[in-house]
Write a protein that holds these residues in place. Structure first.
Motif, PDB file in Angstrom:
ATOM      1  N   ASN A  91       0.854  -1.171  -0.374  1.00  0.00           N
ATOM      2  CA  ASN A  91       0.030  -0.116  -0.046  1.00  0.00           C
ATOM      3  C   ASN A  91       0.988   1.047   0.343  1.00  0.00           C
ATOM      4  O   ASN A  91       0.160   2.485  -0.265  1.00  0.00           O
ATOM      5  CB  ASN A  91      -1.116   0.336   1.020  1.00  0.00           C
ATOM      6  CG  ASN A  91      -2.256  -0.709   1.053  1.00  0.00           C
ATOM      7  OD1 ASN A  91      -2.650  -1.296   0.038  1.00  0.00           O
ATOM      8  ND2 ASN A  91      -2.726  -1.426   2.160  1.00  0.00           N
ATOM      9  N   THR A  92       2.388   1.315   0.314  1.00  0.00           N
ATOM     10  CA  THR A  92       2.871   2.326   0.714  1.00  0.00           C
ATOM     11  C   THR A  92       4.055   2.238  -0.018  1.00  0.00           C
ATOM     12  O   THR A  92       4.201   0.689  -0.573  1.00  0.00           O
ATOM     13  CB  THR A  92       3.002   2.593   1.500  1.00  0.00           C
ATOM     14  OG1 THR A  92       4.121   1.924   2.679  1.00  0.00           O
ATOM     15  CG2 THR A  92       2.527   3.280   2.358  1.00  0.00           C
ATOM     16  N   LEU A 103       3.530  -0.620  -7.930  1.00  0.00           N
ATOM     17  CA  LEU A 103       2.628  -0.409  -6.322  1.00  0.00           C
ATOM     18  C   LEU A 103       1.551  -0.896  -6.105  1.00  0.00           C
ATOM     19  O   LEU A 103       0.596  -1.140  -7.184  1.00  0.00           O
ATOM     20  CB  LEU A 103       2.528   0.758  -5.709  1.00  0.00           C
ATOM     21  CG  LEU A 103       1.506   1.955  -4.529  1.00  0.00           C
ATOM     22  CD1 LEU A 103       2.334   1.050  -3.081  1.00  0.00           C
ATOM     23  CD2 LEU A 103       0.588   2.785  -4.329  1.00  0.00           C
ATOM     24  N   LEU A 105      -1.734  -1.652  -4.543  1.00  0.00           N
ATOM     25  CA  LEU A 105      -2.720  -0.972  -3.523  1.00  0.00           C
ATOM     26  C   LEU A 105      -3.541  -1.498  -2.493  1.00  0.00           C
ATOM     27  O   LEU A 105      -4.758  -1.805  -3.890  1.00  0.00           O
ATOM     28  CB  LEU A 105      -3.194   0.260  -4.006  1.00  0.00           C
ATOM     29  CG  LEU A 105      -3.508   1.409  -3.304  1.00  0.00           C
ATOM     30  CD1 LEU A 105      -2.727   1.953  -2.272  1.00  0.00           C
ATOM     31  CD2 LEU A 105      -4.205   3.121  -3.924  1.00  0.00           C
ATOM     32  N   ILE A 108      -8.560   1.152  -0.573  1.00  0.00           N
ATOM     33  CA  ILE A 108      -8.023   2.726  -0.320  1.00  0.00           C
ATOM     34  C   ILE A 108      -8.670   2.973   0.732  1.00  0.00           C
ATOM     35  O   ILE A 108      -9.717   3.987   1.352  1.00  0.00           O
ATOM     36  CB  ILE A 108      -8.340   3.603  -0.942  1.00  0.00           C
ATOM     37  CG1 ILE A 108      -9.693   4.050  -1.720  1.00  0.00           C
ATOM     38  CG2 ILE A 108      -6.916   3.888  -2.430  1.00  0.00           C
ATOM     39  CD1 ILE A 108      -9.966   4.214  -2.731  1.00  0.00           C
ATOM     40  N   ARG A 130      -1.041   5.720   5.948  1.00  0.00           N
ATOM     41  CA  ARG A 130      -1.423   6.089   4.532  1.00  0.00           C
ATOM     42  C   ARG A 130      -1.836   7.156   4.303  1.00  0.00           C
ATOM     43  O   ARG A 130      -1.729   7.340   2.865  1.00  0.00           O
ATOM     44  CB  ARG A 130      -1.959   4.916   4.139  1.00  0.00           C
ATOM     45  CG  ARG A 130      -1.013   3.403   4.288  1.00  0.00           C
ATOM     46  CD  ARG A 130      -2.440   2.477   4.394  1.00  0.00           C
ATOM     47  NE  ARG A 130      -3.248   1.819   4.992  1.00  0.00           N
ATOM     48  CZ  ARG A 130      -3.073   0.909   6.658  1.00  0.00           C
ATOM     49  NH1 ARG A 130      -1.359   0.890   6.450  1.00  0.00           N
ATOM     50  NH2 ARG A 130      -3.973   1.184   7.487  1.00  0.00           N
ATOM     51  N   VAL A 134       0.938   7.929   1.432  1.00  0.00           N
ATOM     52  CA  VAL A 134      -0.278   7.246  -0.530  1.00  0.00           C
ATOM     53  C   VAL A 134       0.035   9.115  -1.994  1.00  0.00           C
ATOM     54  O   VAL A 134      -0.311   8.123  -2.690  1.00  0.00           O
ATOM     55  CB  VAL A 134      -1.026   6.516  -0.526  1.00  0.00           C
ATOM     56  CG1 VAL A 134      -2.628   6.338  -1.673  1.00  0.00           C
ATOM     57  CG2 VAL A 134      -0.730   5.431   0.215  1.00  0.00           C
ATOM     58  N   LEU A 138       2.087   8.446  -5.801  1.00  0.00           N
ATOM     59  CA  LEU A 138       1.120   7.501  -6.832  1.00  0.00           C
ATOM     60  C   LEU A 138       1.035   7.813  -7.620  1.00  0.00           C
ATOM     61  O   LEU A 138       0.819   7.558  -9.416  1.00  0.00           O
ATOM     62  CB  LEU A 138      -0.712   8.757  -6.842  1.00  0.00           C
ATOM     63  CG  LEU A 138      -1.478   7.644  -5.937  1.00  0.00           C
ATOM     64  CD1 LEU A 138      -2.922   8.185  -5.103  1.00  0.00           C
ATOM     65  CD2 LEU A 138      -1.097   5.409  -5.281  1.00  0.00           C
ATOM     66  N   ILE A 144      -0.152   0.513 -10.757  1.00  0.00           N
ATOM     67  CA  ILE A 144      -0.253   0.349  -9.883  1.00  0.00           C
ATOM     68  C   ILE A 144      -1.688  -1.120  -9.772  1.00  0.00           C
ATOM     69  O   ILE A 144      -2.704  -0.304 -10.488  1.00  0.00           O
ATOM     70  CB  ILE A 144      -1.491   1.854  -8.958  1.00  0.00           C
ATOM     71  CG1 ILE A 144      -0.640   3.334  -8.861  1.00  0.00           C
ATOM     72  CG2 ILE A 144      -2.661   1.601  -7.942  1.00  0.00           C
ATOM     73  CD1 ILE A 144      -1.354   4.366  -8.864  1.00  0.00           C
ATOM     74  N   THR A 146      -4.120  -3.523  -8.053  1.00  0.00           N
ATOM     75  CA  THR A 146      -4.971  -3.979  -6.878  1.00  0.00           C
ATOM     76  C   THR A 146      -5.624  -5.445  -7.511  1.00  0.00           C
ATOM     77  O   THR A 146      -5.355  -5.476  -8.298  1.00  0.00           O
ATOM     78  CB  THR A 146      -6.052  -2.324  -6.905  1.00  0.00           C
ATOM     79  OG1 THR A 146      -6.306  -2.774  -5.679  1.00  0.00           O
ATOM     80  CG2 THR A 146      -7.370  -2.463  -7.636  1.00  0.00           C
ATOM     81  N   ILE A 155     -10.623   3.022  -6.410  1.00  0.00           N
ATOM     82  CA  ILE A 155      -9.178   3.465  -6.510  1.00  0.00           C
ATOM     83  C   ILE A 155      -9.541   4.930  -8.185  1.00  0.00           C
ATOM     84  O   ILE A 155      -8.991   5.759  -7.702  1.00  0.00           O
ATOM     85  CB  ILE A 155      -7.941   2.412  -7.123  1.00  0.00           C
ATOM     86  CG1 ILE A 155      -7.734   2.266  -5.613  1.00  0.00           C
ATOM     87  CG2 ILE A 155      -6.847   3.809  -7.671  1.00  0.00           C
ATOM     88  CD1 ILE A 155      -6.824   0.145  -6.032  1.00  0.00           C
TER      89      ILE A 155
END
Length: 374
Positions: A91-92, A103, A105, A108, A130, A134, A138, A144, A146, A155
């Motif tokens: 997440n970070t 990343l 993620l 959120i 976070r 975050v 980004l 990214i 997920t 997101i």
């Protein structure tokens, strides 16, 4: 390619969701990819669950706090090694890092309203960290990742990220989650008899522990069997507070609370359980949902967030804010043997659509794509 993977917490003894995800991705990549070099950055710990090999190199970095480890030590080590891509998996990511980053993620939730009843210092500090980090990283991330279409759309809409920069890669589950005969009766380390109800929850309000216990109380009032409930990773004081607030003293003697259950024991727990309660208010994916299904254990899950997507159209889906709906489904599973059989069969068939191998293959394709764009 020289690929860096941040896996700070995988060597700790008591692992949780994100730790298991990156651990399984690394193990699968280690098995299937013999061309690229992987540098796995971890914090020292007792569980050396990944070993060095010809293409996978474990880099231990000792640093006292999570922020210092991630913001200072990680980018320094990655730069010294000269990785081409740095995949941050939890997440970070480092705010100051010139290496092309990917990343993961997972969710959120940190942008959503915070439940003021949550007194966990660890969870509240993570939420704040976070929120600070975050938004600052980004725009620096090439992709990214997920873990569900639900979270991907969430997101995109909340953070105004172009779909081109997003990647959706489903999680998998370990292949030891399957129907098994517990010849050693390992479940007896946790429960005296088979046929119990099982719930994985904690003090995070999104896990819906309080409402699930109210539902369990109503189930006990109506059931002729009155199955006990196994609750993992929860403490007695927290339980007592829920019982007092809701006046549900009938659950007190029916609940078993062994604390943390190691992942290798969970297949025996699922296989010995009558049903699994996965009644969260919100999940970005929900690996335990798949684990229980793969074991042939009927699951009562929620009709919110990603759970209908992962569980599929024939999964038992309830409004997690309605304790009576949860209780109704437990009673139906208990009284309708054909419905129970159908849920076992549906779960096992649904779980076959997911695997860590598929996850790793998609991840490797993404690494190649980002590498070619450098």
């Amino acid at each position: 390619m020289r690929i860096g993977i941040e896996a700070q917490r995988i060597f700790r003894k008591n692992k949780h969701g994100m730790d298991y995800v990156v651990l399984q991705e690394i193990l699968q990549l280690q098995q299937m990819d013999h061309q690229n070099d992987y540098y796995v950055f971890v914090k020292p710990g007792p569980d050396h669950c990944v070993k060095d090999s010809s293409k996978v190199h474990i880099i231990e970095i000792d640093m006292p706090t999570y922020p210092l480890w991630e913001q200072y030590a990680l980018p320094k080590a990655a730069k010294e090694i000269g990785v081409d891509i740095l995949h941050c998996t939890s997440n970070t990511a480092p705010i100051h890092c010139n290496i092309p980053m990917i990343l993961t993620l997972h969710d959120i939730i940190f942008l959503e309203p915070r439940d003021k009843k949550n007194k966990s210092l660890y969870q509240n500090m993570g939420w704040l960290y976070r929120r600070l980090v975050v938004p600052r990283i980004l725009h620096k991330c090439r992709r990214i990742i997920t873990v569900s279409e639900f979270e991907k759309n969430n997101i995109i809409n909340r953070l105004n990220i172009s779909e081109r920069r997003m990647a959706m890669i489903y999680n998998g589950f370990n292949d030891w989650f399957r129907p098994i005969d517990d010849e050693e009766e390992k479940y007896k380390n946790y429960m005296p008899e088979k046929g119990f109800l099982f719930f994985l929850g904690n003090t995070d309000p999104k896990k819906n522990t309080e409402r699930t216990l109210v539902a369990y109380s109503r189930y006990l009032e109506r059931s002729e069997v009155k199955r006990p409930l196994l609750m993992a990773d929860l403490d007695r004081d927290y339980l007592n507070g829920i019982i007092s607030r809701n006046r549900i003293d009938n659950v007190r003697e029916k609940i078993f609370m062994p604390g943390y259950i190691p992942n290798q024991d969970l297949p025996y727990i699922y296989n010995s359980a009558f049903a699994f309660l996965y009644t969260s208010l919100r999940e970005s994916f929900g690996i335990p949902l798949l684990e229980a299904m793969a074991c042939g254990t009927p699951v009562v899950t929620s009709n919110t967030s990603s759970m209908p997507e992962i569980g599929g159209i024939n999964a038992i889906q309830v409004n997690p804010e309605n304790a009576d709906e949860i209780a109704d489904m437990l009673i139906k599973l208990e009284n309708d043997s054909e419905f129970y059989r159908q849920q076992k069969e549906w779960g096992m068939a649904r779980a076959e659509l997911f695997s860590w191998r598929k996850t790793a293959e998609q991840l490797l394709d993404l690494y190649r794509e980002v590498y070619m764009e450098r």
